[in-house]
Motif scaffolding. Structure first.
Motif: not given
Length: 146
Positions: A71-91, A93-98
């Protein structure tokens, strides 16, 4: 003598001027428009500049299908996509970048990477990442715009 003095003064003036920071909106636009997917990863275990192992080939499908959005505000989103590595993991995760160093480096996922390429279709990074508790390795990662 006057010419030598003039050339010396001009040279000192030219080389002592600091370069203005680059504010390249095209890099920001390229990174923040659309989504990205990891399409390549090479590893240099010896940290000698030779990336000898294609680690992308060894990654499981649940990592290869992740989708990265910057995102242009410095946030990033990682989406697990169609296949999750761990079923109980969130779809997602929000992080940051700069960006840093005149947009030649990017801080992402806790690592400061050198940007090797950033176009509207390709994003390539090189950096030293934690390998386990006491080691680090150099990796080269390539992302492709979806």
């Amino acid at each position: 003598m006057k010419n030598t003095l003039l050339i010396t003064v001009l040279s000192i003036t030219f080389f002592s001027c600091s370069k203005d920071p680059v504010n390249d909106s095209s890099k920001l636009d390229a990174l923040t428009t659309g989504t990205w997917k990891l399409t390549g990863s090479m590893t240099d275990y010896e940290k000698d500049g030779v990336f000898e192992e294609n680690t992308y080939a060894m990654l499981s499908g649940c990592i290869k299908d992740n989708i990265y959005t910057f995102q242009s505000d410095g946030s990033s989103i990682i989406d697990e996509g169609p296949t999750k590595c761990y079923s109980n993991a969130p779809q997602t995760v929000t992080s940051s970048w700069s960006f840093s160093d005149n947009q030649t480096r990017i801080q992402f996922g806790g690592v400061n990477y050198q940007i090797e390429a950033l176009t509207t279709t390709t994003f390539s990074l090189k950096g030293r990442v934690p390998y386990n508790v006491i080691y680090t390795i150099d990796v080269k990662s390539t992302y492709t715009k979806l």
